[in-house]
Design a protein around this motif. Structure first.
Motif, PDB file in Angstrom:
ATOM      1  N   UNK A 185       3.328  31.973 -25.024  1.00 17.32           N
ATOM      2  CA  UNK A 185       1.871  31.955 -25.156  1.00 17.32           C
ATOM      3  C   UNK A 185       1.418  32.810 -26.331  1.00 17.32           C
ATOM      4  N   UNK A 186       1.992  34.001 -26.445  1.00 19.52           N
ATOM      5  CA  UNK A 186       1.605  34.880 -27.561  1.00 19.52           C
ATOM      6  C   UNK A 186       2.067  34.305 -28.883  1.00 19.52           C
ATOM      7  N   UNK A 187       3.215  33.673 -28.880  1.00 24.00           N
ATOM      8  CA  UNK A 187       3.682  33.026 -30.110  1.00 24.00           C
ATOM      9  C   UNK A 187       2.714  31.932 -30.523  1.00 24.00           C
ATOM     10  N   UNK A 188       2.228  31.177 -29.534  1.00 23.14           N
ATOM     11  CA  UNK A 188       1.274  30.117 -29.816  1.00 23.14           C
ATOM     12  C   UNK A 188      -0.037  30.691 -30.342  1.00 23.14           C
ATOM     13  N   UNK A 189      -0.493  31.793 -29.763  1.00 20.72           N
ATOM     14  CA  UNK A 189      -1.727  32.437 -30.213  1.00 20.72           C
ATOM     15  C   UNK A 189      -1.587  32.892 -31.659  1.00 20.72           C
ATOM     16  N   UNK A 190      -0.479  33.533 -31.976  1.00 17.90           N
ATOM     17  CA  UNK A 190      -0.266  34.001 -33.341  1.00 17.90           C
ATOM     18  C   UNK A 190      -0.167  32.838 -34.316  1.00 17.90           C
ATOM     19  N   UNK A 191       0.512  31.786 -33.925  1.00 18.78           N
ATOM     20  CA  UNK A 191       0.630  30.608 -34.770  1.00 18.78           C
ATOM     21  C   UNK A 191      -0.743  29.967 -34.967  1.00 18.78           C
ATOM     22  N   UNK A 192      -1.492  29.823 -33.889  1.00 23.31           N
ATOM     23  CA  UNK A 192      -2.805  29.187 -33.968  1.00 23.31           C
ATOM     24  C   UNK A 192      -3.755  29.976 -34.856  1.00 23.31           C
ATOM     25  N   UNK A 193      -3.656  31.289 -34.835  1.00 23.41           N
ATOM     26  CA  UNK A 193      -4.545  32.112 -35.656  1.00 23.41           C
ATOM     27  C   UNK A 193      -4.306  31.898 -37.144  1.00 23.41           C
ATOM     28  N   UNK A 194      -3.118  31.441 -37.504  1.00 27.57           N
ATOM     29  CA  UNK A 194      -2.802  31.255 -38.918  1.00 27.57           C
ATOM     30  C   UNK A 194      -2.990  29.807 -39.386  1.00 27.57           C
ATOM     31  N   UNK A 195      -3.441  28.926 -38.500  1.00 23.88           N
ATOM     32  CA  UNK A 195      -3.571  27.512 -38.829  1.00 23.88           C
ATOM     33  C   UNK A 195      -5.000  27.137 -39.214  1.00 23.88           C
ATOM     34  N   UNK A 196      -5.161  26.074 -40.010  1.00 26.13           N
ATOM     35  CA  UNK A 196      -6.502  25.534 -40.255  1.00 26.13           C
ATOM     36  C   UNK A 196      -7.103  25.062 -38.935  1.00 26.13           C
ATOM     37  N   UNK A 197      -8.417  24.873 -38.884  1.00 30.88           N
ATOM     38  CA  UNK A 197      -9.086  24.568 -37.619  1.00 30.88           C
ATOM     39  C   UNK A 197      -8.568  23.302 -36.947  1.00 30.88           C
ATOM     40  N   UNK A 203      -4.521  27.514  -6.396  1.00 32.10           N
ATOM     41  CA  UNK A 203      -5.107  28.229  -7.517  1.00 32.10           C
ATOM     42  C   UNK A 203      -4.080  28.755  -8.503  1.00 32.10           C
ATOM     43  N   UNK A 204      -4.592  29.117  -9.665  1.00 33.38           N
ATOM     44  CA  UNK A 204      -3.760  29.666 -10.744  1.00 33.38           C
ATOM     45  C   UNK A 204      -4.111  31.130 -10.959  1.00 33.38           C
ATOM     46  N   UNK A 205      -3.136  31.989 -10.914  1.00 31.17           N
ATOM     47  CA  UNK A 205      -3.378  33.409 -11.170  1.00 31.17           C
ATOM     48  C   UNK A 205      -3.536  33.693 -12.657  1.00 31.17           C
ATOM     49  N   UNK A 206      -2.845  32.949 -13.474  1.00 28.09           N
ATOM     50  CA  UNK A 206      -2.819  33.208 -14.911  1.00 28.09           C
ATOM     51  C   UNK A 206      -4.130  32.794 -15.587  1.00 28.09           C
ATOM     52  N   UNK A 207      -4.856  33.789 -16.096  1.00 22.73           N
ATOM     53  CA  UNK A 207      -6.098  33.505 -16.828  1.00 22.73           C
ATOM     54  C   UNK A 207      -5.798  32.689 -18.082  1.00 22.73           C
ATOM     55  N   UNK A 208      -4.644  32.918 -18.706  1.00 24.35           N
ATOM     56  CA  UNK A 208      -4.262  32.162 -19.905  1.00 24.35           C
ATOM     57  C   UNK A 208      -4.069  30.694 -19.580  1.00 24.35           C
ATOM     58  N   UNK A 209      -3.397  30.405 -18.475  1.00 19.83           N
ATOM     59  CA  UNK A 209      -3.189  29.009 -18.074  1.00 19.83           C
ATOM     60  C   UNK A 209      -4.513  28.343 -17.726  1.00 19.83           C
ATOM     61  N   UNK A 210      -5.380  29.065 -16.998  1.00 16.10           N
ATOM     62  CA  UNK A 210      -6.689  28.493 -16.657  1.00 16.10           C
ATOM     63  C   UNK A 210      -7.483  28.189 -17.916  1.00 16.10           C
ATOM     64  N   UNK A 211      -7.486  29.110 -18.859  1.00 21.94           N
ATOM     65  CA  UNK A 211      -8.224  28.905 -20.108  1.00 21.94           C
ATOM     66  C   UNK A 211      -7.674  27.697 -20.871  1.00 21.94           C
ATOM     67  N   UNK A 212      -6.354  27.550 -20.890  1.00 21.39           N
ATOM     68  CA  UNK A 212      -5.736  26.417 -21.587  1.00 21.39           C
ATOM     69  C   UNK A 212      -6.121  25.093 -20.920  1.00 21.39           C
ATOM     70  N   UNK A 213      -6.096  25.055 -19.604  1.00 20.83           N
ATOM     71  CA  UNK A 213      -6.460  23.835 -18.878  1.00 20.83           C
ATOM     72  C   UNK A 213      -7.932  23.508 -19.083  1.00 20.83           C
ATOM     73  N   UNK A 214      -8.782  24.524 -19.053  1.00 21.22           N
ATOM     74  CA  UNK A 214     -10.215  24.303 -19.266  1.00 21.22           C
ATOM     75  C   UNK A 214     -10.449  23.732 -20.661  1.00 21.22           C
ATOM     76  N   UNK A 215      -9.781  24.275 -21.662  1.00 17.59           N
ATOM     77  CA  UNK A 215      -9.906  23.745 -23.026  1.00 17.59           C
ATOM     78  C   UNK A 215      -9.410  22.311 -23.128  1.00 17.59           C
ATOM     79  N   UNK A 216      -8.416  21.977 -22.343  1.00 18.04           N
ATOM     80  CA  UNK A 216      -7.842  20.628 -22.330  1.00 18.04           C
ATOM     81  C   UNK A 216      -8.769  19.635 -21.638  1.00 18.04           C
ATOM     82  N   UNK A 217      -9.369  20.050 -20.521  1.00 16.16           N
ATOM     83  CA  UNK A 217     -10.223  19.149 -19.740  1.00 16.16           C
ATOM     84  C   UNK A 217     -11.670  19.117 -20.226  1.00 16.16           C
ATOM     85  N   UNK A 218     -12.117  20.206 -20.838  1.00 14.29           N
ATOM     86  CA  UNK A 218     -13.501  20.299 -21.319  1.00 14.29           C
ATOM     87  C   UNK A 218     -13.522  20.642 -22.802  1.00 14.29           C
TER      88      UNK A 218
END
Length: 125
Positions: A4-16, A107-122
């Motif tokens: 997840x952190x690798x993805x965050x770091x990679x995403x921060x360096x990518x075009x939109x 339910x999901x305990x991981x806030x990161x997973x919830x945020x990812x799913x929310x971004x995917x569905x909404x």
């Protein structure tokens, strides 16, 4: 370092556009646990849960091909649309938000997973 952190770091360096694709991939990966009951493919039916395609553009309990529980219908009467905040509360503890729902998900305990799913569905919200 977690993926997840690798993805965050990679995403921060990518075009939109590339960042949006990376975000979508993280959401799709987190959503894998949901695929046994839900689809996001337009028109797909026959699963034990409602189709979630276009979730952000339709009313709560708005899959016309699915028979929702009384609890979910009552919830939808007072919550017309899914918002990121409402979906986060649901993904955290479905039974607390919609008592008596028939979903076998605790339910999901991981806030990161919830945020990812929310971004995917909404997307875009």
């Amino acid at each position: 370092m977690s993926w997840r952190w690798s993805l965050v770091l990679l995403a921060a360096s990518l075009p939109s556009s590339a960042m949006a694709q990376a975000t979508n991939q993280a959401g799709e990966r987190a959503f894998q646990r949901c695929y046994s009951c839900h689809s996001v493919q337009k028109g797909e039916t026959g699963l034990s849960g409602p189709n979630l395609h276009g979730l952000g553009q339709r009313p709560v309990a708005g899959d016309k091909t699915f028979v929702y529980s009384k609890a979910f219908k009552a919830f939808a009467a007072t919550n017309p649309r899914w918002t990121p905040e409402l979906l986060d509360r649901f993904l955290t503890d479905p039974e607390a938000l919609v008592p008596g729902n028939q979903m076998g998900f605790f339910g999901l305990r991981s806030a990161e997973d919830r945020k990812a799913i929310i971004g995917y569905l909404l997307p875009g919200k």
